[in-house]
Design a protein around this motif. Structure first.
Motif, PDB file in Angstrom:
ATOM      1  N   LYS A   1     -12.395   4.069  55.628  1.00 14.70           N
ATOM      2  CA  LYS A   1     -12.437   4.893  56.835  1.00 14.70           C
ATOM      3  C   LYS A   1     -11.125   5.666  56.982  1.00 14.70           C
ATOM      4  N   PRO A   2     -11.214   6.993  57.172  1.00  8.60           N
ATOM      5  CA  PRO A   2      -9.986   7.779  57.354  1.00  8.60           C
ATOM      6  C   PRO A   2      -9.137   7.239  58.502  1.00  8.60           C
ATOM      7  N   GLY A   3      -7.858   7.089  58.243  1.00  8.41           N
ATOM      8  CA  GLY A   3      -6.959   6.562  59.264  1.00  8.41           C
ATOM      9  C   GLY A   3      -6.820   5.062  59.252  1.00  8.41           C
ATOM     10  N   SER A   4      -7.643   4.367  58.479  1.00  9.74           N
ATOM     11  CA  SER A   4      -7.568   2.909  58.414  1.00  9.74           C
ATOM     12  C   SER A   4      -6.400   2.493  57.535  1.00  9.74           C
ATOM     13  N   ASN A   5      -5.977   1.245  57.685  1.00  6.88           N
ATOM     14  CA  ASN A   5      -4.918   0.735  56.827  1.00  6.88           C
ATOM     15  C   ASN A   5      -5.317   0.779  55.363  1.00  6.88           C
ATOM     16  N   ALA A   6      -6.580   0.476  55.081  1.00  6.16           N
ATOM     17  CA  ALA A   6      -7.053   0.485  53.701  1.00  6.16           C
ATOM     18  C   ALA A   6      -6.935   1.881  53.094  1.00  6.16           C
ATOM     19  N   GLN A   7      -7.285   2.899  53.881  1.00  3.08           N
ATOM     20  CA  GLN A   7      -7.159   4.277  53.385  1.00  3.08           C
ATOM     21  C   GLN A   7      -5.707   4.625  53.117  1.00  3.08           C
ATOM     22  N   LYS A   8      -4.827   4.262  54.031  1.00  2.87           N
ATOM     23  CA  LYS A   8      -3.419   4.626  53.888  1.00  2.87           C
ATOM     24  C   LYS A   8      -2.766   3.903  52.714  1.00  2.87           C
ATOM     25  N   VAL A   9      -3.067   2.612  52.588  1.00  6.51           N
ATOM     26  CA  VAL A   9      -2.513   1.852  51.469  1.00  6.51           C
ATOM     27  C   VAL A   9      -3.028   2.409  50.144  1.00  6.51           C
ATOM     28  N   GLY A  10      -4.319   2.646  50.067  1.00  2.84           N
ATOM     29  CA  GLY A  10      -4.913   3.159  48.837  1.00  2.84           C
ATOM     30  C   GLY A  10      -4.400   4.530  48.465  1.00  2.84           C
ATOM     31  N   ASP A  11      -4.296   5.426  49.454  1.00  2.23           N
ATOM     32  CA  ASP A  11      -3.857   6.786  49.167  1.00  2.23           C
ATOM     33  C   ASP A  11      -2.358   6.845  48.843  1.00  2.23           C
ATOM     34  N   PHE A  12      -1.570   6.034  49.519  1.00  2.96           N
ATOM     35  CA  PHE A  12      -0.136   6.035  49.222  1.00  2.96           C
ATOM     36  C   PHE A  12       0.097   5.574  47.785  1.00  2.96           C
ATOM     37  N   TYR A  13      -0.524   4.471  47.414  1.00  2.64           N
ATOM     38  CA  TYR A  13      -0.340   3.944  46.062  1.00  2.64           C
ATOM     39  C   TYR A  13      -0.891   4.920  45.025  1.00  2.64           C
ATOM     40  N   ALA A  14      -2.054   5.510  45.302  1.00  6.11           N
ATOM     41  CA  ALA A  14      -2.643   6.463  44.363  1.00  6.11           C
ATOM     42  C   ALA A  14      -1.743   7.673  44.162  1.00  6.11           C
ATOM     43  N   SER A  15      -1.145   8.163  45.240  1.00 10.86           N
ATOM     44  CA  SER A  15      -0.253   9.326  45.113  1.00 10.86           C
ATOM     45  C   SER A  15       1.001   8.964  44.318  1.00 10.86           C
ATOM     46  N   ALA A  16       1.485   7.738  44.474  1.00  8.77           N
ATOM     47  CA  ALA A  16       2.655   7.303  43.725  1.00  8.77           C
ATOM     48  C   ALA A  16       2.346   7.150  42.239  1.00  8.77           C
ATOM     49  N   MET A  17       1.109   6.831  41.925  1.00  9.97           N
ATOM     50  CA  MET A  17       0.701   6.634  40.533  1.00  9.97           C
ATOM     51  C   MET A  17       0.286   7.938  39.843  1.00  9.97           C
ATOM     52  N   ASP A  18       0.082   9.001  40.600  1.00  3.41           N
ATOM     53  CA  ASP A  18      -0.441  10.251  40.037  1.00  3.41           C
ATOM     54  C   ASP A  18       0.702  11.085  39.446  1.00  3.41           C
ATOM     55  N   SER A  19       1.160  10.684  38.285  1.00  5.15           N
ATOM     56  CA  SER A  19       2.294  11.373  37.655  1.00  5.15           C
ATOM     57  C   SER A  19       1.948  12.814  37.297  1.00  5.15           C
TER      58      SER A  19
END
Length: 700
Positions: free
Chosen positions: A118-136
């Motif tokens: 769900k947009p705005g949920s902790n799961a979304q934020k955790v997943g998107d933050f980590y994904a952006s950090a991994m997207d070299s």
């Protein structure tokens, strides 16, 4: 990972007194102070599986325990576990952190793969933050696109007023530029918050790196110059301009270093409490523009601040008017880039690592997964932590840890009562403080609300800056509100623990409540020697040379008689002299004054843990396991949690900057003073592990 230190960081240099350089709030149990109080109950059954919690294979039987207990307890492990290329050290805490990472990375990879959150949920934020950090690939494509607007803001500054506004603006992201500013609990009235201004502005780990003339310091400064030059060239400067700008940064930072207090001086808490009115600060330091700083941070109603180092503020005030504007902008440009480096293209990250190799001795960069995990934990630690504790920390573990804490507290009360050098009035105040310890175990009762933090997969740099701004604003919003006593400073997966004097609390994240520190399958000797000594360490921080200056309510207030304080400091000085004599490398000695608090906590913590253990059925029964008595197993457990291999570069940096002694001395140092250890292993006067009676330290 960093060594398990029982950490010392945050609010002030003294704010958290802990274990390494790595959760419900429990009700305090009132201690009885009459004879017979403090009965200790066992927390795990006797007769645990042979060897549980202690690895006999780690021992080096060729070393006599009374010669070098550190090598005896862990010598074979030290020989068989070389430091991985990406690490500057490797030890028991490193192994536990590696196990925690396996769980954490599984959670994060699942969160990043889930695009249905769900947009705005902790799961979304955790997943998107980590994904952006991994997207070299995305980071390389972006180049400096997301950094450029911030560089442009620095370039647009035209005068001193512009510098003042930029430094004060929480959206400027100029990194560790010039000074530190935050809201903390008032040390002398800790039910309210105060604004706090402190020295800062350095890139190297400590002021002395800029000022010492030994060969090692010169090598580091030369490597730093190379790092600066190469980074400025990547930003588009010509080679000549890059050299000039690098020299400018080093010159300004050296000037800040000269005005900064040493780490030993920073341990003087009273000397840091310099409260001044805004009107007085405006008169004394007009070039720092405190009214503007407060206004832009939403603190316009603030009437006074604490200036931790007035001499630093005085020099910085002079610098702001005397240093050329172009040089100040170059300096801020550097600090902006270094704060953003993890989210910049690979060339910037590699350049930073090339310098770190010289500084720490690491031979290989940490994998991106490690760096992304650390960043996610730092930005969204409690959102991610909720997922972690669901998998890794069952409620039963929390209950067992709480029982251990109360057993240690009871033993501590008895030791205080039996202390022969302390007067009745100081004992009563000490017991009051001990009774008032708040205990936090595993994870917070109230999780942090991240609803105002926006995270997407568009830009890792934007996510990093958004998280930094969120944390800064969350800190500033505390001013004028009731003190939040439920707040945690470490995240649940952290392999560490801490004592916070202004809240008079001891805190044990879920991450450390696992083997080898805490093992539900092991006998009491192992758990008291492991996590028990950690618990005792944090408790003792409440009574070390810094923590003892805070009362039961957490206020900076003297509750000792002068005679008792003098006796305590004399006893502490014995510990300081002991550690001054330790030399892990040629010409490198432990600094007994810098490490005083942690050394006292190690000695006191082990003493209290042993006293509590001796009340258990296992200790009373005396049954051996693997040919070791319960008492020997207790000390072996303690010795094995400190096993650690460390690169010489890392040792030098630790000695210079860290309030914790190297691991071998954290093992042998306390034990050399303990008759209980000498009896357990039949050590005699004259053995290396037995300090002469005249120089033996005993406090509790």
């Amino acid at each position: 990972m960093k060594q398990l230190y029982l950490a010392k960081s945050a609010t002030l240099t003294i704010a958290l007194l802990g274990l390494w350089t790595g959760m419900a709030q429990a009700q305090n149990t009132k201690l009885k102070t009459k004879s017979g109080a403090g009965k200790v109950k066992t927390t795990v059954p006797m007769g645990s599986p042979s060897g549980a919690g202690i690895s006999v294979a780690n021992l080096d039987p060729s070393v006599k325990p009374c010669d070098d207990f550190y090598r005896y307890a862990s010598g074979t492990w030290l020989k068989n576990n070389p430091i991985p290329d990406a690490e500057s050290s490797w030890g028991a805490g490193s192994e536990l952190a590696r196990n925690n990472r396996a769980i954490s990375l599984r959670i994060l990879n699942q969160a990043a793969a889930d695009r249905t959150a769900k947009p705005g949920s902790n799961a979304q934020k955790v997943g998107d933050f980590y994904a952006s950090a991994m997207d070299s690939a995305a980071i390389e494509r972006a180049g400096l696109k997301y950094l450029q607007p911030h560089l442009d803001k620095i370039e647009a500054v035209k005068d001193l007023a512009g510098v003042q506004r930029l430094l004060a603006n929480p959206k400027s992201h100029v990194g560790n530029s010039f000074y530190g500013f935050r809201v903390i609990q008032d040390l002398k009235q800790n039910d309210v918050y105060m604004a706090f201004f402190s020295q800062g502005g350095l890139t190297l780990p400590d002021r002395d790196y800029y000022l010492k003339d030994d060969a090692r310091s010169k090598t580091i400064r030369a490597a730093y110059q190379t790092y600066l030059v190469n980074t400025f060239k990547m930003l588009g400067d010509s080679p000549a301009t890059a050299e000039k700008n690098a020299a400018t940064v080093q010159r300004l930072e050296t000037r800040l270093a000269q005005a900064s207090r040493t780490r030993v001086a920073m341990r003087d808490i009273q000397a840091m409490y310099n409260k001044r009115t805004v009107a007085q600060l405006t008169q004394d330091y007009p070039n720092l523009n405190f009214p503007e700083l407060l206004k832009l941070n939403g603190l316009g109603s603030v009437q006074d601040l604490v200036i931790a180092q007035p001499e630093f503020a005085k020099e910085l005030n002079t610098m702001m008017s005397s240093e050329p504007l172009a040089d100040q902008k170059t300096y801020m440009r550097w600090h902006l880039v270094t704060s953003a480096t993890p989210a910049l293209p690979k060339a910037y990250v590699d350049e930073a690592f090339n310098f770190n190799k010289v500084l720490s001795g690491a031979k290989q960069q940490l994998p991106r997964t490690r760096r992304a995990l650390a960043a996610t934990d730092g930005a969204l630690g409690e959102a991610f932590g909720q997922l972690y504790v669901d998998e890794a920390f069952p409620p039963a573990a929390k209950a067992r840890a709480k029982a251990l804490v109360e057993n240690l507290r009871a033993a501590y009360a008895e030791r205080i009562q039996a202390t022969e050098w302390m007067s009745a009035s100081t004992k009563a105040a000490a017991l009051k403080k001990l009774n008032a310890f708040v205990v936090k175990i595993g994870y917070p009762d109230k999780w942090k609300d991240y609803s105002t933090l926006n995270v997407s997969r568009e830009s890792y740099l934007n996510n990093m800056f958004a998280a930094a701004e969120f944390a800064y604003q969350e800190n500033l919003k505390k001013y004028g509100k009731p003190v939040d006593r439920t707040e945690w400073t470490m995240t649940p997966p952290t392999v560490n623990a801490y004592y916070n004097p202004v809240l008079n609390e001891i805190v044990f994240p879920a991450g450390i409540l696992q083997p080898p520190f805490f093992d539900a399958k092991a006998d009491d000797a192992v758990n008291y020697g492991g996590i028990g000594s950690v618990i005792g360490h944090e408790m003792t921080h409440g009574f070390d040379d810094q923590g003892r200056q805070f009362d039961a309510q957490g206020n900076l207030k003297d509750w000792w008689t002068k005679e008792d304080a003098d006796k305590f400091m004399a006893k502490a000085a014995v510990v300081g002299q002991q550690f001054d004599a330790y030399s892990p490398l040629d010409s490198v000695h432990v600094n007994g004054k810098l490490t005083m608090g942690e050394n006292l906590a190690d000695l006191g913590g082990l003493t209290i843990a042993y006293a509590a253990f001796m009340k258990t059925p296992q200790a009373k029964a005396g049954q051996s396991i693997d040919s070791f008595t319960p008492q020997q197993r207790f000390f072996l457990a303690y010795g094995q949690i400190w096993r650690r291999n460390q690169r010489p570069e890392s040792v030098r940096q630790q000695i210079q900057t860290d309030p914790h002694s190297p691991s071998q001395y954290r093992t042998i140092g306390p034990l050399q003073n303990m008759p209980e250890f000498h009896t357990a292993f039949d050590c005699k006067e004259g053995d290396k592990m037995v300090r002469p009676a005249a120089t033996r330290a005993k406090i509790w």
